[in-house]
Design a protein around this motif. Structure first.
Motif, PDB file in Angstrom:
ATOM      1  N   ASP A 257       0.850  -1.193   0.000  1.00  0.00           N
ATOM      2  CA  ASP A 257       0.000   0.000   0.000  1.00  0.00           C
ATOM      3  C   ASP A 257       0.884   1.240   0.000  1.00  0.00           C
ATOM      4  O   ASP A 257       1.726   1.416   0.888  1.00  0.00           O
ATOM      5  CB  ASP A 257      -0.911   0.008   1.222  1.00  0.00           C
ATOM      6  N   GLU A 259       1.387   5.477  -0.384  1.00  0.00           N
ATOM      7  CA  GLU A 259       0.821   6.820  -0.277  1.00  0.00           C
ATOM      8  C   GLU A 259       1.884   7.834  -0.689  1.00  0.00           C
ATOM      9  O   GLU A 259       2.974   7.857  -0.107  1.00  0.00           O
ATOM     10  CB  GLU A 259       0.371   7.120   1.154  1.00  0.00           C
ATOM     11  N   SER A 267      -1.834  10.777  -3.460  1.00  0.00           N
ATOM     12  CA  SER A 267      -1.999   9.687  -4.416  1.00  0.00           C
ATOM     13  C   SER A 267      -1.931   8.363  -3.666  1.00  0.00           C
ATOM     14  O   SER A 267      -0.960   8.094  -2.944  1.00  0.00           O
ATOM     15  CB  SER A 267      -0.897   9.752  -5.480  1.00  0.00           C
ATOM     16  N   LEU A 268      -2.967   7.536  -3.832  1.00  0.00           N
ATOM     17  CA  LEU A 268      -3.043   6.241  -3.180  1.00  0.00           C
ATOM     18  C   LEU A 268      -3.011   5.129  -4.221  1.00  0.00           C
ATOM     19  O   LEU A 268      -3.701   5.203  -5.239  1.00  0.00           O
ATOM     20  CB  LEU A 268      -4.333   6.120  -2.353  1.00  0.00           C
ATOM     21  N   SER A 269      -2.215   4.112  -3.971  1.00  0.00           N
ATOM     22  CA  SER A 269      -2.149   2.985  -4.895  1.00  0.00           C
ATOM     23  C   SER A 269      -1.791   1.719  -4.116  1.00  0.00           C
ATOM     24  O   SER A 269      -1.313   1.778  -2.978  1.00  0.00           O
ATOM     25  CB  SER A 269      -1.116   3.232  -6.009  1.00  0.00           C
ATOM     26  N   ARG A 270      -2.027   0.586  -4.758  1.00  0.00           N
ATOM     27  CA  ARG A 270      -1.675  -0.712  -4.170  1.00  0.00           C
ATOM     28  C   ARG A 270      -0.991  -1.558  -5.227  1.00  0.00           C
ATOM     29  O   ARG A 270      -1.524  -1.776  -6.319  1.00  0.00           O
ATOM     30  CB  ARG A 270      -2.906  -1.423  -3.634  1.00  0.00           C
ATOM     31  N   GLN A 319      -2.760  -0.884  -8.671  1.00  0.00           N
ATOM     32  CA  GLN A 319      -4.113  -0.336  -8.665  1.00  0.00           C
ATOM     33  C   GLN A 319      -4.081   1.071  -8.083  1.00  0.00           C
ATOM     34  O   GLN A 319      -3.521   1.295  -7.007  1.00  0.00           O
ATOM     35  CB  GLN A 319      -5.043  -1.212  -7.825  1.00  0.00           C
ATOM     36  N   TYR A 320      -4.691   2.023  -8.792  1.00  0.00           N
ATOM     37  CA  TYR A 320      -4.727   3.407  -8.332  1.00  0.00           C
ATOM     38  C   TYR A 320      -6.111   3.732  -7.794  1.00  0.00           C
ATOM     39  O   TYR A 320      -7.139   3.370  -8.391  1.00  0.00           O
ATOM     40  CB  TYR A 320      -4.364   4.366  -9.471  1.00  0.00           C
ATOM     41  N   PHE A 321      -6.129   4.435  -6.651  1.00  0.00           N
ATOM     42  CA  PHE A 321      -7.392   4.786  -6.002  1.00  0.00           C
ATOM     43  C   PHE A 321      -7.686   6.276  -6.088  1.00  0.00           C
ATOM     44  O   PHE A 321      -8.576   6.782  -5.419  1.00  0.00           O
ATOM     45  CB  PHE A 321      -7.365   4.354  -4.533  1.00  0.00           C
ATOM     46  N   SER A 322      -6.900   6.969  -6.890  1.00  0.00           N
ATOM     47  CA  SER A 322      -7.114   8.409  -7.060  1.00  0.00           C
ATOM     48  C   SER A 322      -6.619   8.819  -8.434  1.00  0.00           C
ATOM     49  O   SER A 322      -5.955   8.051  -9.135  1.00  0.00           O
ATOM     50  CB  SER A 322      -6.384   9.200  -5.953  1.00  0.00           C
ATOM     51  N   ASN A 324      -7.922   8.994 -11.195  1.00  0.00           N
ATOM     52  CA  ASN A 324      -8.545   8.295 -12.338  1.00  0.00           C
ATOM     53  C   ASN A 324      -7.514   7.648 -13.268  1.00  0.00           C
ATOM     54  O   ASN A 324      -7.630   7.690 -14.498  1.00  0.00           O
ATOM     55  CB  ASN A 324      -9.403   9.286 -13.147  1.00  0.00           C
ATOM     56  N   ASP A 327      -5.313   0.782 -14.017  1.00  0.00           N
ATOM     57  CA  ASP A 327      -4.363  -0.177 -13.456  1.00  0.00           C
ATOM     58  C   ASP A 327      -3.203  -0.418 -14.430  1.00  0.00           C
ATOM     59  O   ASP A 327      -3.374  -0.388 -15.647  1.00  0.00           O
ATOM     60  CB  ASP A 327      -5.054  -1.511 -13.161  1.00  0.00           C
TER      61      ASP A 327
END
Length: 715
Positions: A257, A259, A267-270, A319-322, A324, A327
């Motif tokens: 995870d 940040e 920006s958040l991603s996994r 995977q991006y959570f911000s 837009n 992946d």
């Protein structure tokens, strides 16, 4: 802090008891120790001026651990920058006198796959002679269990580790021996599952910061096997062979995870990583030994082959959570093979002028690595030529040595040695650059020993050595970790040259105190650089490093049932972290200390207990500030059925404190990281010995024989 106070209090208690016990009659104690050794009841740790022996087979905790963890429990052995070190000096690791030909993570993986049940003892040579390869400041020789009984015999072993997951480690040996033939074999299997975590925070710029939280699980299926034979053609000629190997399959499933925080955005991603690796590592040795004459002049010829093949398949999904962002999918296929061929002839030549040892050795290595990176684009996997490549590295070493050993009078022993090594290497990046090297080094060795009597031994030593880089380090491959971090090898790296001085005093084979100084040129170490918001890790040559170390080791027997080994060391660590491309303003220096305490209890009715405690303070290592750690292990064993059945119960890392923590403040890299893998296990072990027969020969006692041979009379 609470653990430190408990540990310090316990050590004070041990020291007080030990000092009180020393008031007993000295001659009576020496006689008791010799009587115990003659009965074959060796202590867990033995020491002389020139060697430390860790009798793994005597330990209820060590025999339930893997070999790498056993090494970290051995006197004065620690891990620095992913490599083993002894009294602050680099080491070369041998198995039955043969170089492992591995370093770093590859060596750690191999030793972690070997179980303590296969080990007889570990020998640590602080100042090895010129007979040994010049690699490393000290030598650690892992001696595997070998058949000593006549007839057919063997063992069945099983260890079960209980933690967050259940792991199984069974094994077996089968042996046959008669008057002239000795056949020995062994097999060990590991089926394990362990969790790991890694947390880091890094300052990328005055307005941005990166946080990473990685966690996952590794699954291991390891097979270790060996088959060997010794045949005495007659009383003067012996031949033999050994074939051994390791097959290792590891699956890793992890998530990271991430940040990325700056003044205006978050920006958040996994990153999800699934990888499979296969390691195939066979090795073979053929030897011939001839006793030339009645003076026991001998010739030994060894032919060795070693291979280390590794295939890795990795899949990365980000995977991006911000913002837009879609992946991102990456994958790579990496294959590599290291093949090593060596031939050596060694002579031992005692004479009226003194004892001579001399020999020749050649080592030929070829490392071939290929990696293919692909990106998923519009449903198709597309080759990424910026990361894909093939690298072939060849290295040939031709060595010769001579050692002269002479007793002067009744008290002095002088050993002079000189080793020469010619190295040719070629690194070839297919479709890219080629790097050729050709260099010659002389490695002198001087050891002067003064034996006032059997109880007082003084030793002074100088040794020049070399530390060569691992084949993974010289390989310029890119190893993806995340979009913000990757590792890349350095094909221009040079070997490290060490100059070591050591002085020690040994009293009654129990107390050793000493001081050592090691100055290294072109010191090897990890390096971080920045490429925008991405951190690139690699290896480099720093200008120099210096270690000054003061140490003490104390063995004592208390109340005839308690054997206590206390090790303490303190010293200064100094790194000049300038490189050819960067002048460092501040050197990385620290003062550090190490305390280790091993306690073995031989109780009534065949019960035994062992408690091991270690505390290593924070220290400097290259560009890293490595935090301190505390480790503790306890075990109990019981012998049944006339010592044929052994039950063992052990707990490793009792307080679950073992983890790697470090910080970096170097060339605009500000980083803190903590890595933790499962280290606390409850292990239940069972060993059954079958077959019979006895060996007519008795093992010599290394603790006293080396000195007695050099003493004409006891003073």
């Amino acid at each position: 802090m609470r653990h430190k106070n408990i540990f310090a209090s316990f050590l004070c208690l041990l020291i007080s008891i030990s000092i009180f016990s020393q008031q007993e009659d000295n001659n009576t104690k020496i006689k008791e120790i010799q009587e115990v050794i003659l009965k074959g009841q060796k202590p867990y740790i033995e020491q002389t001026a020139n060697k430390i022996s860790v009798n793994v087979s005597q330990s209820p905790t060590a025999s339930t651990s893997n070999v790498y963890d056993i090494l970290l429990q051995s006197p004065s052995v620690i891990e620095l920058n992913g490599n083993l070190a002894f009294r602050s000096k680099s080491v070369s690791v041998l198995i039955d006198g043969k170089l492992t030909n591995l370093s770093g993570e590859d060596l750690k993986a191999m030793l972690s796959s070997m179980q303590g049940t296969t080990i007889d003892k570990i020998e640590i040579l602080p100042n090895p002679s010129s007979k040994y390869d010049a690699t490393g400041g000290s030598v650690i020789n892992i001696k595997l269990l070998k058949n000593k009984k006549k007839g057919i015999n063997g063992t069945l072993t099983t260890n079960t580790q209980i933690a967050q997951h259940l792991s199984h480690l069974p094994g077996a040996t089968l042996n046959f021996k008669n008057k002239s033939l000795n056949i020995y074999s062994g097999y060990n299997y590991e089926n394990s599952k362990q969790n790991y975590t890694s947390n880091s925070d890094q300052v990328l710029s005055p307005i941005s910061q990166l946080f990473q939280n990685e966690y996952g699980t590794t699954f291991k299926n390891n097979h270790n096997y060996r088959l060997g034979a010794d045949y005495d053609i007659n009383k003067n000629n012996t031949i033999g062979f050994l074939f051994k190997g390791m097959n290792n399959r590891t699956t890793l499933s992890g998530s990271n995870d991430i940040e990325l925080l700056n003044s205006s955005d978050l920006s958040l991603s996994r990153l999800k990583n699934n990888s499979k690796s296969k390691i195939f590592s066979p090795a073979a040795n053929i030897y011939y030994k001839r006793v030339i004459d009645s003076l026991q002049r001998t010739m030994m010829v060894n032919l060795d082959y070693f291979e280390y093949g590794k295939n890795v398949d990795e899949d990365f999904v980000t995977q991006y959570f911000s913002n837009n962002i879609s992946d991102v999918l990456l994958r790579d296929y990496a294959s590599g093979t290291n093949k090593v061929y060596s031939a050596a002839v060694d002579f031992e030549y005692p004479s009226a002028l003194g004892n001579f040892e001399f020999g020749l050795k050649t080592i030929s290595t070829k490392s071939d690595n290929n990696i293919l990176w692909e990106n998923l684009s519009n449903g198709f996997w597309i080759n990424d030529p910026s990361k894909s490549n093939q690298f072939i590295y060849n290295e040939n070493i031709y060595a010769g040595y001579i050692t002269y050993d002479k007793t002067l009078g009744d008290n002095w022993q002088v050993t002079l040695g000189l080793r020469g090594e010619q190295t040719y290497s070629r690194g070839n990046l297919i479709g890219g650059d080629q790097n050729d090297r050709n260099y010659f080094n002389l490695f002198p060795n001087v050891n002067i020993q003064y034996l006032k009597n059997l109880n007082n031994v003084f030793n002074i030593n100088y040794r020049k050595s070399i530390q060569r880089f691992g084949f993974d380090v010289v390989n310029p491959f890119i190893r993806y970790q995340s979009e913000y971090a990757y590792f890349q090898g350095n094909p221009n790296i040079r070997p490290q040259i060490n100059h070591s001085f050591d002085f020690s005093y040994t009293y009654r084979q129990r107390l050793t105190i000493g001081a050592s100084e090691t100055h290294s040129i072109d010191a090897l170490g990890p390096l971080f650089t920045k490429n925008g918001e991405t951190t690139v890790s690699t290896y480099t040559n720093f200008r120099s490093s210096d270690f000054f170390y003061i140490y003490a080791s104390w063995n004592t027997t208390l109340f005839r049932i308690w054997t206590n080994n206390l090790v303490a060391g303190t010293g200064g660590y100094k790194f000049n972290t300038s490189t050819e491309d960067y002048i460092s303003v501040n050197n990385n220096n620290s003062w550090a200390y190490l305390i280790q305490n091993n306690n073995s209890f031989k109780l009534k009715n065949n019960w035994a207990v062992q408690l091991d405690l270690t505390y290593q303070s924070a220290l400097a290592s290259g560009i890293f500030k490595q935090k301190g750690y505390f480790n503790s292990n306890v075990g109990v064993s019981k012998q049944l059925l006339d010592n044929k059945l052994s039950l063992k119960l052990a707990v490793s890392d009792i307080f679950n404190t073992m983890e790697t923590r470090y910080s970096v403040d170097y060339n605009n890299i500000l980083l803190n990281q903590t890595r933790k893998k499962e280290t606390r296990f409850l292990t239940i072990g069972l060993t059954y010995k079958f077959g019979g027969g006895n060996s007519k020969s008795k093992e010599s006692n290394d603790t006293f024989d080396d000195l007695e041979k050099r003493m004409k009379t006891e003073q």
